[in-house]
Every structure is written in structure tokens, then in C-alpha cells.
Motif scaffolding. Structure first.
Motif, PDB file in Angstrom:
ATOM      1  N   UNK A 201       0.824  -1.212   0.000  1.00  0.00           N
ATOM      2  CA  UNK A 201       0.000   0.000   0.000  1.00  0.00           C
ATOM      3  C   UNK A 201       0.856   1.258   0.000  1.00  0.00           C
ATOM      4  N   UNK A 202       0.177   2.408  -0.173  1.00  0.00           N
ATOM      5  CA  UNK A 202       0.868   3.680  -0.021  1.00  0.00           C
ATOM      6  C   UNK A 202       1.226   4.347  -1.333  1.00  0.00           C
ATOM      7  N   UNK A 203       2.212   5.252  -1.244  1.00  0.00           N
ATOM      8  CA  UNK A 203       2.559   6.119  -2.366  1.00  0.00           C
ATOM      9  C   UNK A 203       3.065   5.346  -3.578  1.00  0.00           C
ATOM     10  N   UNK A 204       3.607   4.155  -3.364  1.00  0.00           N
ATOM     11  CA  UNK A 204       4.207   3.406  -4.463  1.00  0.00           C
ATOM     12  C   UNK A 204       3.217   3.092  -5.573  1.00  0.00           C
ATOM     13  N   UNK A 205       1.950   2.953  -5.225  1.00  0.00           N
ATOM     14  CA  UNK A 205       0.941   2.620  -6.227  1.00  0.00           C
ATOM     15  C   UNK A 205      -0.006   3.774  -6.527  1.00  0.00           C
ATOM     16  N   UNK A 206       0.406   4.967  -6.165  1.00  0.00           N
ATOM     17  CA  UNK A 206      -0.362   6.152  -6.534  1.00  0.00           C
ATOM     18  C   UNK A 206      -0.373   6.281  -8.063  1.00  0.00           C
ATOM     19  N   UNK A 207      -1.522   6.552  -8.675  1.00  0.00           N
ATOM     20  CA  UNK A 207      -1.599   6.618 -10.144  1.00  0.00           C
ATOM     21  C   UNK A 207      -0.586   7.582 -10.762  1.00  0.00           C
ATOM     22  N   UNK A 208      -0.309   8.709 -10.095  1.00  0.00           N
ATOM     23  CA  UNK A 208       0.651   9.666 -10.635  1.00  0.00           C
ATOM     24  C   UNK A 208       2.065   9.095 -10.598  1.00  0.00           C
ATOM     25  N   UNK A 209       2.371   8.349  -9.525  1.00  0.00           N
ATOM     26  CA  UNK A 209       3.696   7.725  -9.424  1.00  0.00           C
ATOM     27  C   UNK A 209       3.862   6.647 -10.486  1.00  0.00           C
ATOM     28  N   UNK A 210       2.798   5.902 -10.737  1.00  0.00           N
ATOM     29  CA  UNK A 210       2.865   4.857 -11.752  1.00  0.00           C
ATOM     30  C   UNK A 210       3.040   5.457 -13.152  1.00  0.00           C
ATOM     31  N   UNK A 211       2.362   6.565 -13.405  1.00  0.00           N
ATOM     32  CA  UNK A 211       2.488   7.220 -14.702  1.00  0.00           C
ATOM     33  C   UNK A 211       3.906   7.751 -14.905  1.00  0.00           C
ATOM     34  N   UNK A 212       4.481   8.340 -13.849  1.00  0.00           N
ATOM     35  CA  UNK A 212       5.858   8.811 -13.932  1.00  0.00           C
ATOM     36  C   UNK A 212       6.813   7.646 -14.211  1.00  0.00           C
ATOM     37  N   UNK A 213       6.583   6.525 -13.548  1.00  0.00           N
ATOM     38  CA  UNK A 213       7.442   5.359 -13.745  1.00  0.00           C
ATOM     39  C   UNK A 213       7.336   4.831 -15.170  1.00  0.00           C
ATOM     40  N   UNK A 214       6.128   4.837 -15.724  1.00  0.00           N
ATOM     41  CA  UNK A 214       5.963   4.436 -17.125  1.00  0.00           C
ATOM     42  C   UNK A 214       6.754   5.354 -18.055  1.00  0.00           C
ATOM     43  N   UNK A 215       6.719   6.648 -17.788  1.00  0.00           N
ATOM     44  CA  UNK A 215       7.435   7.606 -18.625  1.00  0.00           C
ATOM     45  C   UNK A 215       8.953   7.409 -18.536  1.00  0.00           C
ATOM     46  N   UNK A 216       9.444   7.014 -17.358  1.00  0.00           N
ATOM     47  CA  UNK A 216      10.873   6.864 -17.149  1.00  0.00           C
ATOM     48  C   UNK A 216      11.417   5.504 -17.593  1.00  0.00           C
ATOM     49  N   UNK A 217      10.536   4.518 -17.760  1.00  0.00           N
ATOM     50  CA  UNK A 217      10.969   3.157 -18.071  1.00  0.00           C
ATOM     51  C   UNK A 217      10.887   2.914 -19.574  1.00  0.00           C
ATOM     52  N   UNK A 218      12.008   2.677 -20.256  1.00  0.00           N
ATOM     53  CA  UNK A 218      11.971   2.435 -21.699  1.00  0.00           C
ATOM     54  C   UNK A 218      11.150   1.204 -22.088  1.00  0.00           C
TER      55      UNK A 218
END
Length: 257
Positions: A201-218
Motif C-alpha cells: 500500500x501507499x505512495x508506491x501505487x499512486x496513479x501519478x507515481x505509476x504514470x511517472x514510472x511508465x514515462x521513465x521506463x523504456x
């Protein structure tokens, strides 16, 4: 024959997430797995790790363990050796986080994270090496240690100061053990996950964090626990006999970008 047939592996933080995936993969490859955690029920729900392994025909026992306490880690390894006669692989995975920056982090939070993430890693490595030094080599190796670090041991962990600092410590601890004990035929490596989607749980699965991770991951998807388990299997197996002291990135290309 699995890659870890008849090997004995201890996995800390084995009830959930990455530790659970590693333990299940090791058992599927023939290891006898000793599961260590402060809890039994997976954070993401579902059956306990031991039950999942046994249902698939594998071998596992569970030993309640707080890795921040030397006496409990000492007992953990003693039970593993008493049951299975040796220790081939030690996976130091247990970790906690606070999702706080420097000024938000209380003294208590700092000490708790350091005790679990860094002192717990020290305890696991030290106790494993103590045991491995007493063992005869198998395939030119007395034993293998796999530490779970993070890409945030290489770059900052935004908004989680204690976690990032302790993961940086994990990387250096891994190098130290690898160099200090190479002559003893003890292999020590780390796996550094990038963004892995787990049930925590928590910030790790926040939709904004997931979107940022998608943008950063080739790579076109984010990581799964099974991706980390595959890397941890490689480092625990004879396939990695001349690999020691590395921090193996499992990040979909994040750090290469």
C-alpha cells in the motif's frame, strides 16, 4: 533437475512481494526454502508463501524473524542448518520505508528504517558468512548471498530519504562482503529492482507515481516480482559462479535512459 536442486536457501521478508516471488521461484527450482518474516499473511492477500510452495510440491518451512535483531537472525540460520545441514543461499530482502523526506523524517522513523534495512542486512550477511565458512565448497563455492537493493541505491529516492540512504548502503555492503570473502569462496551480489508493481500500500501505487514510472521506463511495461525473482535465481545458481560484487539492475532500462 532445477537450478537449485537440493540447495538450502533462506529468504527474509518472504511473506509478500519480492521475497515471496523469490521464495516461490527458488522452491520451483528445487531448493529447500526457509521463509523468514515478521508476518505470515501476504500484504497483497492470498495464501501464505509456505502454503503456495507446498501446494506446488515444493519444500519450505517458516521461521518468524525480525531481521533487525541479531539473536533472531542467529536463530533463523541455526534452524535452517539444523533442519537441512547447511546454508547454500542467503537472500536479504526484508525492508521497510516511510515515504518521508529529510525534514519530515522523525528520529524514530530513521532508526527503524536503518535497523531493518541496513542492520538487518548486516545481520543476515554476517550470520550467513559465519555458517558458510564452516562448510565444504560445492561447485567451487561455499555459499551465495543475494541482497535486494534498489535503483534508489544508485540515484535518489524522491520523498523517501531513509529508504534511499539505506539502499545506497546495501550496495556498498554487498561490495565489501564480496571482496572481503572472495578468497573464502563466498559469492555476494545484489539485485536492484526498478519500478516493480506489487501489492504494497501507499505512495508506491499512486496513479501519478505509476504514470511517472511508465514515462521513465523504456520497456513498455513496469516490472513484476517475477522479474526480480529471475535475477535472484541467476545470482543464486551455478550460472553466476564468476559473478560477485555486482548490483544487477532489473529496471526495464530506467537507469540506462
Amino acid at each position: 533437475m532445477g537450478l537449485l536442486e537440493n540447495k538450502v536457501a533462506v529468504v527474509t521478508g518472504a511473506s509478500s512481494g519480492l521475497g515471496r516471488a523469490i521464495a516461490i521461484r527458488y522452491a520451483a527450482e528445487g531448493a529447500r526454502v526457509v521463509l523468514a518474516d515478521v508476518r505470515d499473511a501476504p500484504i497483497e492477500g492470498g495464501e501464505a508463501t509456505q502454503a503456495a510452495i507446498e501446494r506446488a510440491g515444493g519444500i519450505a518451512i517458516s521461521v518468524p524473524t525480525d531481521v533487525s535483531r541479531w539473536d533472531e537472525v542467529d536463530r533463523l540460520v541455526a534452524i535452517a542448518v539444523e533442519r537441512y545441514d547447511r546454508l547454500d543461499v542467503m537472500v536479504n530482502n526484508a525492508a521497510i520505508y516511510t515515504s518521508t523526506n529529510l525534514v519530515e523524517t522523525s528520529q524514530t522513523q530513521w532508526e527503524q528504517v536503518v535497523q531493518v534495512n541496513l542492520t538487518g542486512m548486516f545481520n543476515g550477511c554476517k550470520r550467513a558468512v559465519q555458517q558458510m565458512l564452516t562448510q565444504e565448497p560445492a561447485d567451487e563455492v561455499r555459499g551465495r548471498i543475494v541482497n535486494i537493493s534498489s535503483q534508489h541505491g544508485m540515484v535518489a529516492s524522491p520523498g523517501d530519504f531513509p529508504y534511499g540512504v539505506t539502499k545506497g548502503g546495501t550496495v556498498q555492503l554487498t561490495r565489501q562482503v564480496a571482496v572481503d570473502h572472495a578468497r573464502d569462496l563466498i559469492v555476494c551480489n545484489a539485485v536492484a529492482p526498478g519500478k516493480i508493481v506489487t501489492g504494497k500500500p501507499g505512495a508506491a501505487n499512486d496513479p501519478r507515481a505509476l504514470e511517472y514510472s511508465h514515462q521513465r521506463t523504456p520497456w513498455p511495461r513496469l516490472g513484476r516480482p517475477e522479474d526480480v525473482a529471475g535475477a535472484a535465481l541467476f545470482l543464486a545458481s551455478p550460472l553466476a559462479s564468476f559473478v560477485t560484487g555486482i548490483n544487477l539492475m532489473v529496471d526495464g532500462g530506467w537507469m540506462a535512459g
